[in-house]
Design an enzyme around this catalytic site. Structure first.
Site, PDB file in Angstrom:
ATOM      1  CE  LYS A 185      -5.422  -3.920   1.561  1.00  0.00           C
ATOM      2  NZ  LYS A 185      -5.928  -3.126   2.705  1.00  0.00           N
ATOM      3  CB  SER A 186      -1.082  -5.280  -3.653  1.00  0.00           C
ATOM      4  OG  SER A 186      -0.810  -4.521  -2.501  1.00  0.00           O
ATOM      5  NE  ARG A 236      -0.658  -2.956  -8.210  1.00  0.00           N
ATOM      6  CZ  ARG A 236      -0.727  -2.480  -6.970  1.00  0.00           C
ATOM      7  NH1 ARG A 236      -1.539  -3.069  -6.092  1.00  0.00           N
ATOM      8  NH2 ARG A 236      -0.019  -1.426  -6.616  1.00  0.00           N
ATOM      9  N   GLY A 251      -6.597   3.319   0.287  1.00  0.00           N
ATOM     10  CA  GLY A 251      -5.732   4.287  -0.372  1.00  0.00           C
ATOM     11  C   GLY A 251      -5.191   3.751  -1.680  1.00  0.00           C
ATOM     12  NE  ARG A 307      -4.285   6.561   3.848  1.00  0.00           N
ATOM     13  CZ  ARG A 307      -4.221   5.274   3.469  1.00  0.00           C
ATOM     14  NH1 ARG A 307      -5.314   4.531   3.581  1.00  0.00           N
ATOM     15  NH2 ARG A 307      -3.108   4.770   3.002  1.00  0.00           N
ATOM     16  CD  GLN A 358      -1.115   3.316  -1.885  1.00  0.00           C
ATOM     17  OE1 GLN A 358      -1.293   4.516  -1.694  1.00  0.00           O
ATOM     18  NE2 GLN A 358      -1.494   2.402  -1.006  1.00  0.00           N
ATOM     19  CG  ASP A 418       1.140  -1.666   3.817  1.00  0.00           C
ATOM     20  OD1 ASP A 418       1.027  -0.500   4.256  1.00  0.00           O
ATOM     21  OD2 ASP A 418       0.801  -1.996   2.666  1.00  0.00           O
ATOM     22  NE  ARG A 445      -1.105   1.329   9.404  1.00  0.00           N
ATOM     23  CZ  ARG A 445      -1.291   0.721   8.243  1.00  0.00           C
ATOM     24  NH1 ARG A 445      -0.253   0.498   7.429  1.00  0.00           N
ATOM     25  NH2 ARG A 445      -2.486   0.318   7.882  1.00  0.00           N
ATOM     26  NE  ARG A 477      -1.699  -3.045   6.427  1.00  0.00           N
ATOM     27  CZ  ARG A 477      -1.992  -4.148   5.756  1.00  0.00           C
ATOM     28  NH1 ARG A 477      -1.936  -5.321   6.361  1.00  0.00           N
ATOM     29  NH2 ARG A 477      -2.338  -4.084   4.484  1.00  0.00           N
TER      30      ARG A 477
END
Length: 783
Positions: A350-351, A355, A423, A451, A498, A644, A675, A723
């Site tokens: 995903k990251s 990008r 996020g 958040r 981030q 994560d 979490r 998650r």
């Protein structure tokens, strides 16, 4: 007055109706017994409403039909005959008839109950508010304007449907003078019919409905009328395909009703029509000029916006302004036990996917992406760039083609940029948009709006950006464009990839050098990809920096499989006796392999093979075979590298021998949920001993070396955190009883296809829809 009906009420076979028994009204009067009013009466009856339901309609036959259908208890063609004793009056007449009806209402109102409440169902609220002000001198405190977003092309009381409002929205438009008690009673009325009740200002309602309902109807009527007046109309209609029928279906609605709506909401409809004509003119120009990129940009943006927002809004057609509503209707039923074996490839990282779209859009040339993650978070980023004028093809089977517009080529979006649950997208976008010439706003779903965003807004302000946030530094973020940025030397107070990425992206638009120092290593996908696009990022020890004013050059990107997604299967194999599983093409970026390091410290049997680099990112196949795990003190330096992955690692700890101790993980408190606490609550339900501290948790593993279950079953709330939902799904492998995991709809945001892959390797998990009511058409009714 027509005599009341004594016909017994009937329920809908096989379906439980909403409960209207608690509704405290003694006598509900519906003025206008068409589809909308009749369906309201039918819904109340089906829900067991104990009071009387009367109707007023100028057509005596409609009243007689309503009594025959057992949806009303009596009625009359004269309002004065049915108003006495009414505790709640619903005005369901056409908008342009409202003046006359309100005049009669004002005359007879003293005969109604002393605490009578009045509401309506009209599609244009300003016109009805003005009618009330003309009649009463001011908007009465006991008048609550409302509008159910439901209906069909059918009309009349015979089309009444007791299910019409279930899972549909009703918008109430109170003002500062509306009595709270009256508002509460109208809300209770619609909730008793199974509707979701929302509130918004009158003006906003009329603007939104002009675009999402009134304009589509106007266009459908116009298109059919245009074709119907042509000589060859019979041939045209004979060979019309499904697309024509779908688009023009709503032109079969009541013409008188729509004439009234277009008249009453004229200004908003004309404004929406002006915007539409501007869009048609742009597309016409692109066709005239043969501008393929411009046509692709418009068509692809529209196509994917339609698909994307349809998934976001859980198959509802009413879109604008409600992207923050959550679908919590999905849960997982996980049977105890199971096996884990085979070879699988989990979706793309995903990251890296985020990008790849961002940098590809800002690059010069065309960027081809393979392995793109087609989850909602990544799609939100893709759609955002479409809205800023970037032509993007796909995604199709993980392939995306981005026609870059250069560093200064983005255009102002038409409205707020919605990034869903991501996020990462919001924080990276903040840096990128701070350097643009136009104003922008970033918003997200209900989870994301809780958040903290001050961690990016504050350093961006130090660079010269002007950013407004909601209370507590939370979204939405309003970014004022055109501000000159200057590079800064910033020491991050917490380790966050981030924040680092946000500042580096802003630094590309800043004068001078931007340096970011991190207190512990974080993932470096942004630095690697910037260098891959030809924008030099340097690093020395704990500091990364770049100089503003550079450019990006397009190139191919092969997205590795997401190690965060792979983690659930790594843990699944690590805790299950007899397991032997291989995960292919997994990204093993050194800043992301904390989960591998931690599992190895716990004794997991992990083997990496076929290690190589793709686009600057290291990848490998990972084979996991079962071996007994032991509890450990997780090294603090590994925490940022696995931030994560901890929900899944907590399940590994619950299946280890001895205690696992985590510290230095405060960041877990401000993810999609807290979490640490959310996982602790779920572990408590399963019977896993744990102790929560401010920055971590101690988990007492239950493995006794015999291969028997290590804990019980239970009913766990994931709090909408994908998650956590997946972690407790994996926990079922070593549970003695069934695990139910609530609120799992957001799994699709990070891991589309999770359930299918889990089943393929040997887990027993079944998704269930908690709300079984199917979506239906939501066109305007007779209001």
């Amino acid at each position: 007055m027509t005599a009341p009906s004594t016909r017994p009420q009937t329920a809908i076979a096989g379906e439980a109706a909403p409960d209207a028994r608690a509704l405290g009204e003694q006598q509900v009067l519906i003025v206008g017994l068409g589809l909308i009013g009749g369906s309201l009466a039918a819904a109340l009856k089906a829900g067991g409403f104990a009071g009387s339901i009367l109707a007023c309609d100028r057509d005596a036959d409609e009243i007689a039909r309503g009594i025959e259908m057992s949806i009303i208890d009596g009625g009359d063609t004269e309002l004065a005959a049915v108003l006495p004793g009414s505790t709640l009056v619903v005005l369901a007449v056409p908008v342009l008839a409202m003046d006359a009806v309100m005049g009669g209402l004002a005359t007879g109102l003293p005969t109604a109950d002393a605490d009578v409440v009045i509401t309506d169902v009209g599609s244009t609220k300003a016109a009805i508010r003005e009618a009330a002000e003309r009649t009463f001198g001011a908007l009465p405190a006991n008048l609550v304007l409302g509008h159910p977003i439901a209906g069909s092309e059918k009309s009349g009381v015979a089309a009444s449907n007791p299910r019409l409002y279930r899972k549909h929205k009703v918008i109430l438009t109170p003002d500062e003078g509306t009595a709270p008690a009256a508002l509460g009673r109208v809300r209770a009325l619609w909730e008793a019919c199974g509707a979701t009740v929302l509130e918004m200002p009158v003006e906003r309602h009329d603007q939104v409905l002009a675009r999402t309902s009134h304009l589509p109807h106007l266009l459908a009527f116009s298109l059919v009328d245009t074709l119907a007046r042509q000589d060859e109309r019979l041939e045209i209609f004979r060979y019309a395909a499904g697309g024509f029928r779908d688009f023009t279906r709503i032109a079969g609605s009541d013409p008188v009703m729509w004439r009234d709506i277009f008249t009453a909401n004229r200004e908003a409809v004309l404004q929406a029509l002006d915007d539409f004509e501007g869009g048609v003119a742009r597309l016409r120009h692109a066709v005239e000029q043969g501008d393929g990129d411009a046509m692709l940009g418009i068509l692809d943006r529209a196509s994917h916006a339609r698909q994307y927002f349809d998934t976001l809004l859980n198959q509802t057609s009413y879109q604008a302004g409600y992207q923050t509503m959550q679908d919590n209707s999905m849960r997982y039923r996980v049977s105890p036990g199971g096996s884990v074996s085979g070879r699988i490839r989990v979706p793309g990282d995903k990251s890296v996917s985020h990008r790849s779209i961002m940098l590809g859009a800002l690059a010069e040339g065309v960027t081809e992406v393979k392995g793109f993650l087609e989850g909602e978070d990544s799609l939100a980023t893709l759609q955002a760039f479409r809205e800023m004028g970037v032509a993007i093809e796909g995604p199709h089977q993980g392939r995306v083609t981005i026609h870059g517009v250069g560093m200064r080529g983005l255009k102002a979006p038409a409205g707020p940029i919605y990034v869903g649950n991501s996020g990462t997208a919001m924080r990276l976008f903040a840096g990128l948009l701070a350097g643009q010439a136009f104003d922008s706003e970033l918003t997200g779903d209900a989870s994301l709006t809780k958040r903290p965003m001050g961690r990016v807004a504050d350093p961006l302000r130090l660079m010269g950006a002007t950013i407004d946030t909601a209370e507590g530094g939370r979204p939405p973020l309003k970014i004022h464009g055109g501000q000159p940025l200057k590079g800064i030397d910033y020491a991050m107070p917490m380790a966050s990839a981030q924040v680092k990425s946000c500042l580096l992206l802003a630094g590309m638009y800043a004068e001078g050098e931007t340096r970011v120092q991190e207190p512990a290593p974080t993932r470096d996908h942004t630095e690697r990809m910037l260098n891959g696009f030809g924008y030099s990022v340097q690093r020395d020890a704990d500091t990364a920096w770049l100089t503003g004013g550079g450019s990006l050059n397009a190139g191919p990107i092969d997205v590795p499989s997401d190690i965060s997604s792979a983690t659930f299967f790594l843990v699944a194999a690590a805790i299950t006796p007899g397991a032997d599983l291989t995960l292919e093409h997994v990204g093993i970026n050194p800043t992301r392999i904390g989960v591998i390091n931690i599992l190895k410290l716990m004794g997991a049997d992990l083997e990496l093979s076929r290690q190589h680099e793709v686009g600057g990112e290291p990848v490998a196949d990972i084979r996991v075979r079962y071996a007994p795990l032991k509890g450990i003190d997780i090294p603090v330096d590994q925490v940022p590298l696995a931030i994560d992955e901890f929900p899944a690692l907590f399940i590994a700890a619950a299946n280890a021998q001895g205690k696992t101790r985590l510290r230095g993980a405060e960041e877990l408190r401000v993810k999609e949920s807290d979490r640490i606490q959310a996982m602790a609550d779920g572990l408590d339900l399963l019977g896993v001993e744990n102790t929560v501290v401010a920055d971590g948790i101690d988990i007492q593993g239950g493995d006794d070396g015999t291969g028997t279950p290590n804990y019980g079953g239970g009913h766990v709330d994931s709090l909408g955190d994908h998650r956590i939902a997946m972690a407790f799904t994996v926990a079922g492998l070593r549970a003695s009883g069934e695990i139910l995991v609530d609120d799992c709809a957001n799994v699709a945001t990070s891991f589309p296809g999770f359930v299918e892959l889990a089943r393929r390797v040997g887990l027993s998990v079944a998704p269930e829809s908690v709300a079984a009511e199917p979506a239906t058409s939501e066109q305007e009714g007779e209001a």
